[in-house]
Every structure is written in C-alpha cells, then in structure tokens.
Design a protein around this motif. Structure first.
Motif, short mmCIF file in Angstrom:
data_model
loop_
_atom_site.label_atom_id
_atom_site.label_comp_id
_atom_site.label_asym_id
_atom_site.label_seq_id
_atom_site.Cartn_x
_atom_site.Cartn_y
_atom_site.Cartn_z
N GLY A 1 0.82 -1.45 0.21
CA GLY A 1 -0.05 0.30 -0.10
C GLY A 1 1.18 1.34 -0.14
N GLY A 2 -0.37 2.12 -0.17
CA GLY A 2 1.05 3.75 0.22
C GLY A 2 1.69 4.35 0.95
N ALA A 3 0.69 3.75 2.26
CA ALA A 3 1.57 4.42 3.19
C ALA A 3 3.01 3.96 3.11
CB ALA A 3 0.13 3.84 4.92
N HIS A 4 2.73 2.65 3.13
CA HIS A 4 4.27 1.97 3.56
C HIS A 4 5.20 1.74 2.23
CE1 HIS A 4 2.02 -2.02 6.41
NE2 HIS A 4 2.43 -0.41 6.97
N LEU A 5 5.12 2.77 1.43
CA LEU A 5 5.69 3.22 0.40
C LEU A 5 7.30 3.80 1.24
CD1 LEU A 5 5.98 2.44 -2.29
CD2 LEU A 5 5.04 4.70 -3.23
N SER A 6 6.44 4.70 2.64
CA SER A 6 7.25 5.59 3.01
C SER A 6 8.50 4.76 3.81
CB SER A 6 6.63 6.36 4.16
OG SER A 6 4.89 7.02 3.54
N PHE A 7 8.48 3.72 4.06
CA PHE A 7 9.66 2.84 4.22
C PHE A 7 10.42 3.07 3.98
CE2 PHE A 7 12.43 0.33 6.44
CZ PHE A 7 12.64 -0.57 5.55
N PHE A 8 10.47 2.64 2.25
CA PHE A 8 11.52 2.96 1.98
C PHE A 8 12.52 3.70 1.51
CE2 PHE A 8 10.86 -1.44 0.51
CZ PHE A 8 9.69 -1.07 0.80
N ARG A 9 11.82 4.77 1.36
CA ARG A 9 12.03 6.30 1.40
C ARG A 9 12.67 6.62 2.34
NH1 ARG A 9 6.76 8.75 -0.65
NH2 ARG A 9 6.93 8.39 -2.35
N GLN A 10 12.02 6.81 4.06
CA GLN A 10 12.96 7.21 5.15
C GLN A 10 14.29 6.12 5.55
OE1 GLN A 10 9.94 6.54 8.31
NE2 GLN A 10 8.43 7.84 6.74
N TRP A 11 13.92 4.59 4.90
CA TRP A 11 15.45 4.04 4.88
C TRP A 11 16.39 4.49 3.54
CZ3 TRP A 11 16.57 -0.36 7.72
CH2 TRP A 11 17.20 -1.28 6.80
N ALA A 12 15.90 5.35 2.35
CA ALA A 12 16.85 5.84 1.76
C ALA A 12 17.64 7.12 2.66
CB ALA A 12 16.38 6.22 0.24
N ALA A 13 16.78 7.93 3.24
CA ALA A 13 16.99 9.42 3.67
C ALA A 13 18.36 8.72 5.17
CB ALA A 13 15.33 9.44 4.70
N ALA A 14 18.15 7.68 5.38
CA ALA A 14 18.65 7.15 6.77
C ALA A 14 19.85 6.82 6.08
CB ALA A 14 17.95 6.48 7.74
N GLY A 15 20.23 6.85 5.07
CA GLY A 15 21.35 6.56 4.41
C GLY A 15 21.70 4.81 4.69
N MET A 16 20.74 4.27 4.87
CA MET A 16 20.11 2.79 5.20
C MET A 16 20.86 1.20 3.74
SD MET A 16 20.42 2.26 8.86
CE MET A 16 20.42 0.25 8.37
N LYS A 17 20.92 2.43 2.64
CA LYS A 17 20.62 2.10 1.22
C LYS A 17 22.13 0.86 1.33
CE LYS A 17 17.87 1.45 -1.32
NZ LYS A 17 18.54 1.35 -2.26
N ASP A 18 23.16 2.02 1.76
CA ASP A 18 24.31 1.18 1.43
C ASP A 18 24.87 -0.12 2.34
OD1 ASP A 18 25.13 4.66 0.40
OD2 ASP A 18 24.37 2.22 -1.51
N LYS A 19 24.39 0.07 3.50
CA LYS A 19 24.52 -0.75 5.34
C LYS A 19 23.47 -2.22 4.64
CE LYS A 19 26.42 2.36 6.33
NZ LYS A 19 27.06 3.67 6.99
N ILE A 20 22.49 -1.98 4.89
CA ILE A 20 22.03 -3.35 4.84
C ILE A 20 21.39 -3.55 3.55
CG2 ILE A 20 19.86 -4.54 5.84
CD1 ILE A 20 21.05 -3.16 8.34
N ALA A 21 21.04 -5.24 2.89
CA ALA A 21 20.68 -5.47 1.39
C ALA A 21 18.97 -5.74 2.13
CB ALA A 21 20.83 -6.58 1.09
N LEU A 22 18.17 -4.73 1.05
CA LEU A 22 16.40 -4.77 0.95
C LEU A 22 16.01 -5.68 -0.29
CD1 LEU A 22 14.20 -3.63 2.86
CD2 LEU A 22 15.58 -1.54 1.46
N ALA A 23 14.85 -6.27 0.47
CA ALA A 23 13.96 -7.24 -1.18
C ALA A 23 12.80 -6.94 -0.38
CB ALA A 23 14.95 -8.85 -0.44
N SER A 24 12.44 -7.23 -1.24
CA SER A 24 10.70 -7.48 -1.06
C SER A 24 9.64 -8.35 -2.21
CB SER A 24 10.45 -5.89 -1.20
OG SER A 24 9.08 -5.94 -0.96
N THR A 25 8.49 -8.77 -1.27
CA THR A 25 7.73 -9.35 -2.28
C THR A 25 6.76 -8.64 -2.84
OG1 THR A 25 6.13 -9.78 -0.73
CG2 THR A 25 8.20 -11.32 -0.43
N THR A 26 6.62 -7.63 -2.29
CA THR A 26 5.02 -7.08 -2.71
C THR A 26 5.88 -5.42 -4.06
OG1 THR A 26 5.52 -5.42 -0.09
CG2 THR A 26 3.41 -7.39 -1.40
#
Lengths: 333, 288, 408
Positions: C230-255
């Motif tokens: 859903g739309g609200a959960h999309l914020s997770f991926f934004r906030q994850w990138a904003a916290a600079g986590m993209k390069d630290k921990i890998a991310l996968a999703s089924t949806t």
C-alpha cells in the motif's frame, strides 16, 4: 403514536418500489444509527464524537458471538448489551468527572481512535476470541447471519430482512418517543438546557447522562448488529473517525433536536453517497463537504426544522396543536 | 551509548513533530476559540504546494519554508472570509463547518492531484553515530520546531502586533473600544495559523508519502494535543506535546509503533480525566 | 383495521409486480456475457487497481474485437470498492444477487478476496482472483493466477541471501497476506541456513518508520525482507534511503514493484532492491512487446501495466479459453474444461492451469530494481505452486473450502 405507525407502514410499503431493498436496508440501519446520536446530542446535549465506536462494537460483538455460538439470537442480544455496558462505564468516567462540551468530544474521539487502532492491528493469529479470529484489517467474514430464533438454517435475508430492519427502526423510534415523553426524558432535556439549574434542583445529573449515553449506545449497537448481518463482514472501518464524522453530519443536516431529523439526514445522505459513488465526475467527498458547509452556514438547524418552519408559514394557523408536554403537566396538576 | 543517543533524538523528534503539527491549530484555537478541523488538510495542501513547487524547479528549502506557508496562509484567509467569519462564538458550528471544509479540500486534492502517492526525497542525508545511522532530516525538523516556538514567543511577547493580538484574545470588545478592529485581527491570526499548518505539512512531506487523505492522520493528534494543552497557547502546546511525545516514544521503542500510538491516546484520556481544563488549566497558569 | 387490509393487499400486489419483473429483466440482457469486475480504482490501493481495470478492459476489447465468446459480446459490470473491504462484500453481493453476472474477476488484497470468496461460492458464481498472494486457498469455485510463496518467495530468499548474508529481518504488513508470507519467509530462511533476527508487523496506515529503522539497526541483520503493502508503507523505503541505510543493509521485497512503486520512488531510493515476479516491463519477449503496444494504443501512450495487471489479463484470457473449450457458460462445464490443464501465452510467459489446485504454473523471474526499472537477472521457467499442491487436491476433495495456512 398512531400517526407514526400509519406513516411508517406506508413508507415501508412504498419505498421498496422506488429503491432496491438491498440499498434500502442499509439506509434504514443508518437511520437508526443517526437516531442514536440524535437522541443523546439533540435531546441530551452530549456531543459524542465517537458514536461509531458503539456501532462498531455492536457489529464486532455480533460477529464474534455468532462465530462462536452459531445461532443468531444470543449474539443479537449481546450486540445490544456490550456497547451499552461499555458506554455506561465510559460515561460514568466522563460525567462524574464533570467533563463537558469540547473535552467530552475529545475523549469520545480518542476512544473511537483507540478502538480503531486496536482492532486494525489484530490480524495476527494470536488475536482470537473463542473460535473467532479478529482478523485486523481483513475483518471477520462468513459468520452466521440472522436466522429465525431456534432454527439456524432458516436465514432471514433479502426482502424479509429489510422488513425486519424497518420494523426494528419503527419500534426503536416509538421507544425513544416514549422515553422523551417520560419524566426521565424531560429531565434529560432540562439537563441539556441548563445543567447547573437541574443539579441545583436536586437531580443527579451525572447518573442520568450516563444512562442516556448508554441507551444511545445500545441503539447504535443494535444498528451495528443489523449492519453486520447486512454486509456479512465486519471491518475496522466501522470504528473509524470518518464514520463518526458522518453520523454527526447526518444529525446536523437532518435537524438536531428532532427525532425524525437524524433519520432523514442519515438515509438521505447515505443514499446520496451511494448515487454519487456510481459516477466519477466529481469526487463525492467534495460534495459531502460542500453540503455540510452549506448547511452549517445557511440551515444550522437542519432540514426537518426548516421544513417545519416552512409548513408553519404556509399553513400556519389552521390547527394549533397544544404542547404535548404542557398537556401532561396540566394532567399531573 | 550510541543507542541512547539515537533514542534521545527519536524522542526529541516525536515531541518536535507534535509541536509542529499542533502549532497552527493551537494559534487558531488559543486566540480565536475556533476549532479548525480543516487543519490536517491545510497541512496536506502545504505538502502538495511544496511538491508542486519543487517540481517546478524551486529550491526545496525555499519551497518548504516560504512558498508553502504563504500559499496555505492565503487559502486560510479565503476560508476565513468566506466561512469562519460568520461563525465566531459558535464553537460546535465552527467545528462542523471546518470539518465540511476538510472534506471539500480532500475532494479537490483528489480531483487535481489524484490518489497516487507522490513524494520528494528528504534533502538532508543520513549520517552515522557510532554503529547507527540516523535520519539527518529529523534534526532539521527538531530545529524548525524550536525556531518556531521561539518565533511565536518573540512575536507575541515582543512586538506590538503580538500585544494587540493577545489583547483581542482576552477581551475583544475592549480592543475594539481602543480602536483596533477585531475583524482584521482575526483575519490576520487565521492567516498565521493556516501558514503554520502549511509549514508543518511542507516540512513533514518528504518523510511520508503524500495522499489527499494524509491530513486525517494528523488532525486527531493535533486536536488532542491542543485540547489537552489547555488555555495557555505556548506553554500548553509544549507541555502536552512533551508529555504525549515521551509516552508514545517509550511505548514505541519497548513494544511497537502501534502500541505507541494507542499509549498516546490512552494518556490523553487519563490526562483529560484528571485535568479537565487541560494541563495549563492546572499548571503554568497565567503564562502565555 | 381497514387500513391494514389495504396495506396488506397493496404490499402483496407490489411484491407480485416486482417479482414478475425480474425474469423479464434477466431476459432483456441474456444475449451478452456478463463479466463482473470488483477492484479498488480509488483510495490507497488504486495504484494496484487502476492498471488492473485497464488490463481487464484491454482483454475484453481484444476478445470482443475477435468476435466475442461463443458468438456473444462481453459486457462489463465494474464496481470501484475505494480500498474499503466492507464495500467488497457489498458489491460482491450486488454482482451475484442483483446483477447476476456469469463470472467475477476481482479482489486485490487477500482480505478482499476472503471477503467475497464465500459469497461467490454460495451463489455458484465462477470467481477468478488474479493477484500474487500467500497461497493455500483450496476452493473449487475459484481460479488463482498470481504467484504464490513456493513460486516467488522460495526463489527470492536464497537469491537475496546469496547477495547479502545469513541474518534476516522481516517487516510485514499486518493482515492475512503479511502474516502468512512472513511465516513462509521464516521457513525458507531456515531451509537456507539463515536466521530470522526479528519480525515486525505494521497496519496498513502506518507511514512513520523512524523508530523501526532504529530497531532494525540494533538487530544488525544482513538483509531486510519487506512484504509491505500500500501507499503508506511506501514511506518505509523513502525513510530507509533518507537514513542512509541503502548501502549498509540489503533490501528485498515480495510486493514492491507490484504497483509500479519503483517508478514512484527515485532511483536513489530504489536501486538494488531485490524482488521476484512473473512479469517485468523489461521482459524481452515478443508477447510482451505486442502487449505493451496494444496497451499504449488503447490508453494514449500510457505504460502503467504491472505484475498484477498482467496477472489479471492472464486470468481473463484463461477464462475465455475455458469458455471456448467448454462451449457453454455453465460454471461446471467451464471448470471441467479448465481442469484439463489449459494454457495460454501471455506477456508474462506461458500460464497453465493446475487441475489439482486451480492455481497457475508460471515463469518466475528474479529481478533487481535499477534506475526505476526492474532488471531481469534470472528466469526460472514454469514453477509449480507446490505450496498449495502439498495441502490441496480438488480432484480428490472437490468440496474442500478452506485456506490452508502454513504452520511452523
């Protein structure tokens, strides 16, 4: 009373010819819900921002009880009692604390939010009451719907269900009328007008408000149970802020302080929403909002009083009906 | 140690965000006794104004801090002239009319912007503290909230306009007798309140995906914070934001975000039951 | 008294008139085939629902342009459920009891499917659910076209763990799909020698993940798998990138990506997220190229097709093929025809009906998001829905009506 019976019989006969009974049933149910708030707000002066909480409680109680028991009579009774008890407890906490007005509104709003958030997050398998999974966002589908008492296979749905709901509404309406004409009702109206004066006259204001609040909740709970049977699913959306807001809007548009006003407002607006939902030219939220603003600005007393005023102006002095309460007072000397 | 710092920042952030989202509503309620239930939608409009401005090439900070408040302030001005002006003194009626307005704005936003979640990236990158990454944008929000509170205090206590506003808040008729038009002052106050809401919405927009119904999530919290705060504007705002922010964060960290939200609500009920006039009805009486 | 008698006679007359009108109403439209559609075209899930609606209309217009089915045109009755589960129930009843459609293609979230599945079954209306989901539904009245955990998650987990590490944190949406998928992920992580260091569930309206991100860092996983919806959960991926986590921990999703979210997120926010689906716009096959052209032609250059829009298209084409083979619109005849193992070629590859479970045998592609596109890394052809096959056998138990949930 006789007029009410005649008019309702006529309406029950005529309306299914104009609107499908499936839609008409939910309009009747919403009418009952509107009446519940109209009673406590219009006549008791209690602005409850969370009437949807009792609606949802009634619906969920019915669903959970029906899944566990499998026959619909006891769940229907529970669906009326549980919201009433909950309201009594909540009301006692609020009214004995002398909360009024806006602060009351906030607490009722908060309560409905708490219930919503709680029920919305109950999707996990650990949230189970007896045999019923609470289901969270999924809601609870597939429970036993209304059946003839004692015979679980004789379902009441479709057209007969509409008649059951309509008759229920008429009975509730008559009960509310009797309540308002009784001394309890008149004291409640007095509390709405001037609480301090009533307290000084020796009436226990807090207990009366609590009882009135509980009665309103019981009616809302009944509406909830009937809704659960109609929709055949209960979801957390029933507890939502949006639902509470809609109920308030129905009362305003229909006319606060009347018995028929909230019913008319509820049925009318719900039907309008249904009709608007079938077109996608203008967003229906926009239209609902515009209606509300227009009414608050231009018809703050609502439709029914406005129509009544119009009637009086047009047909004014043909028949002066004496005040019902006045007649009672005279009888008691 | 690092975890402690992270938790501390998160708590400050929770308090700051509550302050931000409630400031606009507090100004309008505290000064004019008008409960503006369209406050959440003003925030949403602020967010959309920012996104549109950024889409047109404006610098994101200018869009957030200047353009959005101005646009939403203007919208608030129009709303005040058209609707609110007729309803002063009628508390419940203003609530209902503004609720209707909120629906109108949601409908308009849906028609203009559609329902898809739009967003902009946060303009400040994250940084490292020991083993942890913190969202740098949280700091920005905390700073904005602090600056906002100081600015509000400065304007209300230090400037002539603030003095006039406070006077009108206490006794509108006396202010009128002294030659100031309450009408104009209410207009200006509503403009400021709306602008504050727009600012809050703009600043929070990069963090959460914006949809036309985003306002609904804020209005309940803002409403509860403002009412629980009580009659004093700033003291009430800060005290209730702090209490609720701390309570919700403690529960969020120990159990889960949902319980944190529920805890905030339960705390509100308890607080209102114990202090029916709000926090500043009992403590900090007389302070602004 | 007299009023009552008149009232009674009047009501009976009204009832008689209305009931006599119904067969006439049914006769009036019996020359077209009625297809019922029930989707969220507005509200928080409209990113899923609108393209599905577009896919449905594209499929129907293609079939009608080729002469229709059995010589008759298809008529669509579509309802927009506005992302409200209660409306699914109501419109489901409307479609079956009032509109009396011949088939229903609809439901997006698993909650919506469960809201209408029993109504469809009770009214004996054939029902197609064309969305990826958590598996386990065993019901002869339903045909499911989306990928299930055995097809998707079982391939995604080892691929993601190979690119990151053994410690996994799960962040899931709090409803039946998220809950059950989280259990599947736990199973597959354990089977691949990994360890789940934390599992959190989020109601669908949660959009503030700041404290969650801090909590995840405390657990220090190598990989985060996020079945968020859903739309609200999309914020997770934004906030994850904003916290600079993209390069630290890998991310996968089924949806993520199912609603073309990779186009809404910026490239910086989306790069490197791993997923696995039946369809990607970047699939290089003649069927996909033709499909994209037809879509653009019908919708003015629009290219918003995604995984479940394509599944929906597959579903309607499969149903059409079943009708052709059965030569009739009777539900049981169509079911029997489909159970012979009908196949179609679609933009997502070859889709075959599995007779034992009424699910689909599908190609699954492992993908990675890069520059707002879903790059196909590896193709796993014709995966069987083994998760449902393990618990469901409709040829042996045709009256089965359960959703089997995995126990760990």
């Amino acid at each position: 009373m006789l007029i009410t019976l005649v008019v309702s019989a006529f309406l029950i006969w005529v309306m299914p010819m104009l609107i499908a009974t499936y839609t008409l049933t939910v309009l009747v149910i919403y009418g009952m819900l509107g009446l519940s708030l109209g009673l406590i707000w219009g006549f008791g002066g209690i602005l409850c921002f969370g009437q949807a909480a009792f609606f949802g409680l009634g619906a969920y109680t019915y669903a959970i009880a029906a899944v566990n028991i499998g026959e619909s009579t006891v769940p229907m009774v529970l669906a009326v009692l549980v919201p009433a008890i909950f309201a009594a407890l909540l009301g006692a906490m609020m009214f004995y604390g002398r909360l009024t007005d806006v602060y009351l509104g906030v607490i009722t709003l908060v309560v409905t939010l708490i219930l919503f958030k709680f029920v919305n997050s109950s999707a996990g398998p650990q949230f189970v009451i007896g045999k019923a999974r609470m289901g969270g966002f999924n809601g609870i589908p597939g429970f036993q719907t209304l059946n003839v008492p004692g015979n679980p296979d004789a379902y009441v749905w479709g057209d007969p269900y509409f008649y059951v709901c309509a008759v229920a509404l008429v009975i509730v309406f008559l009960l509310v009328t009797c309540l308002l004409r009784s001394s309890f009702g008149r004291i409640a109206i007095g509390i709405r007008e001037n609480e301090t004066r009533m307290a000084l006259m020796g009436y226990d204001v807090a207990v009366r408000k609590t009882i009135l609040f509980a009665i309103g909740a019981a009616i809302a709970g009944l509406a909830g149970a009937l809704f659960a049977n109609w929709a055949e699913i209960v979801t957390p959306g029933l507890f939502s802020l949006g639902q509470s807001a809609e109920i308030i809007i129905w009362c305003i548009v229909g006319g606060l302080g009347t018995r028929f006003g909230p019913i008319l407002g509820a049925a009318g607006l719900a039907y309008l929403k249904f009709v608007l939902g079938q077109q996608s030219m203008i967003d229906n939220t926009l239209i609902t909002g515009l209606i509300l603003v227009m009414f608050v600005l231009f018809l703050p007393k609502g439709l029914v009083p406005a129509v009544a005023a119009l009637w009086r102006i047009s047909f004014g002095r043909t028949r002066r009906k004496p005040q019902r309460t006045g007649r009672r007072r005279a009888r008691h000397g | 140690m690092d975890l402690g710092f992270v938790i501390f920042i998160e708590m400050l952030y929770a308090v700051a965000s509550l302050v931000l989202i409630s400031a606009g509503l507090a100004v309008v309620f505290g000064m004019m006794k008008v409960i503006n239930l369209a406050h959440g939608e003003f925030m949403m409009l602020g967010g959309y104004a920012t996104i549109t401005a950024v889409g047109l090439g404006v610098n994101v900070f200018v869009a957030m801090l200047v353009i959005a408040p101005l646009i939403v302030g203007l919208i608030g001005l129009i709303v005040e002239r058209l609707v609110i002006r007729h309803l002063y003194g009628r508390l419940v009626d203003t609530m209902l009319a503004t609720w209707g307005l909120s629906l109108v704005f949601i409908g308009l936003a849906t028609m203009i912007f559609g329902n898809t979640t739009t967003g902009i990236s946060t303009p400040i990158p994250g940084f490292t503290v020991g083993n942890y990454q913190i969202n740098g944008y949280n700091f920005f929000i905390i700073v904005v909230a602090i600056v906002l509170v100081i600015a509000m205090l400065a304007v209300l206590k230090g400037t002539r306009a603030g003095l006039i506003a406070r006077g009108t808040m206490q006794r509108a008729d006396m202010a009128a007798a002294l030659g100031y038009s309450p009408d104009r002052i209410y207009m200006a106050t509503f403009f400021c309140g709306a602008a504050l809401s727009g600012l809050a919405g703009a600043v929070l927009a990069p963090l959460v995906g914006l949809v036309p119904t985003s306002g609904g999530a804020y209005i309940a919290k803002a409403f509860i914070t403002v009412i629980a705060g009580g009659p004093s504007l700033i003291a009430g705002l800060i005290s209730s934001a702090t209490s609720f922010g701390l309570v919700s964060q403690i529960f969020t960290f120990t159990i889960s975000p949902v319980i944190g939200e529920v805890a905030l609500l339960v705390a509100a009920v308890i607080l209102l039951r114990l202090m029916p006039q709000g926090i500043t009805g009992r403590f900090f009486k007389g302070k602004l | 008294m007299s009023l009552n008698r008149r009232d009674f006679l009047g009501r009976t007359a009204a009832l008689a008139t209305t009931t006599s009108l119904i067969p006439m109403a049914a006769l009036a439209t019996s020359d077209s085939i009625k297809l019922g559609s029930i989707l969220d075209s507005s509200g928080p899930f409209d990113a899923y629902g609108k393209p599905m609606d577009q896919a449905m209309r594209l499929a129907v217009s293609e079939i009608n342009a080729a002469g229709g089915l059995l010589g008759r045109m298809i008529d669509v009755t579509a309802y927009d459920t506005q992302s409200d589960m209660a409306l699914y129930s109501q419109y489901g009843q409307q479609l079956t009891r009032q509109d009396k459609v011949d088939v229903v293609h609809g439901g997006i979230l698993s909650a919506s499917r469960e809201a209408i599945r029993q109504t469809m079954r009770k009214s004996k209306t054939l029902y197609f659910y064309n969305v990826l989901y958590e598996g386990g539904v065993c019901d002869r009245n339903i045909f499911i076209n989306g990928v299930t955990p055995a097809q998707q998650v079982e391939a995604l987990v080892p691929y993601a763990m190979k690119n990151s590490g053994k410690k996994v944190y799960i962040l899931a949406a709090d409803y039946n799909y998220g809950q059950i998928t989280a259990r599947w992920i736990q199973k597959f992580v354990a089977e691949n020698g990994g360890e789940v260091v934390g599992t959190d569930f989020f109601p669908l309206d949660v959009s503030d993940f700041g404290s969650t991100i801090a909590k995840v860092q405390t657990a220090a996983p190598d990989l985060v798998i996020a079945p968020l919806v859903g739309g609200a959960h999309l914020s997770f991926f934004r906030q994850w990138a904003a916290a600079g986590m993209k390069d630290k921990i890998a991310l996968a999703s089924t949806t993520l990506g199912v609603g073309n979210e990779h186009k809404v997120l910026t490239a910086a926010e989306g790069n490197g997220i791993m997923c696995a689906y039946n369809y990607s716009q970047e699939l290089d096959t003649p069927e996909n190229a033709a499909f994209k052209e037809k879509w653009a032609a019908m919708y003015d250059g629009d290219q918003s097709m995604h995984e479940i829009a394509v599944s929906h298209y597959h579903g309607i084409m499969t149903w059409a093929e079943g009708v052709r083979q059965a030569g009739s619109l009777k539900r049981d005849a169509i079911i029997d025809a489909l159970e012979t193992g009908i196949s179609i070629m679609g933009p997502g590859g070859k889709v075959t009906v599995d007779p034992k479970t009424h699910h689909a045998v599908l190609d699954v592609h492992l993908m990675e998001m890069r520059d707002q596109q879903m790059k196909v890394i590896e193709t796993l052809p014709q995966r069987q829905p083994v998760d449902t096959q393990a618990v469901c056998d409709l040829s042996a138990n045709p009256d089965d009506n359960t959703q089997y949930e995995i126990e760990i």
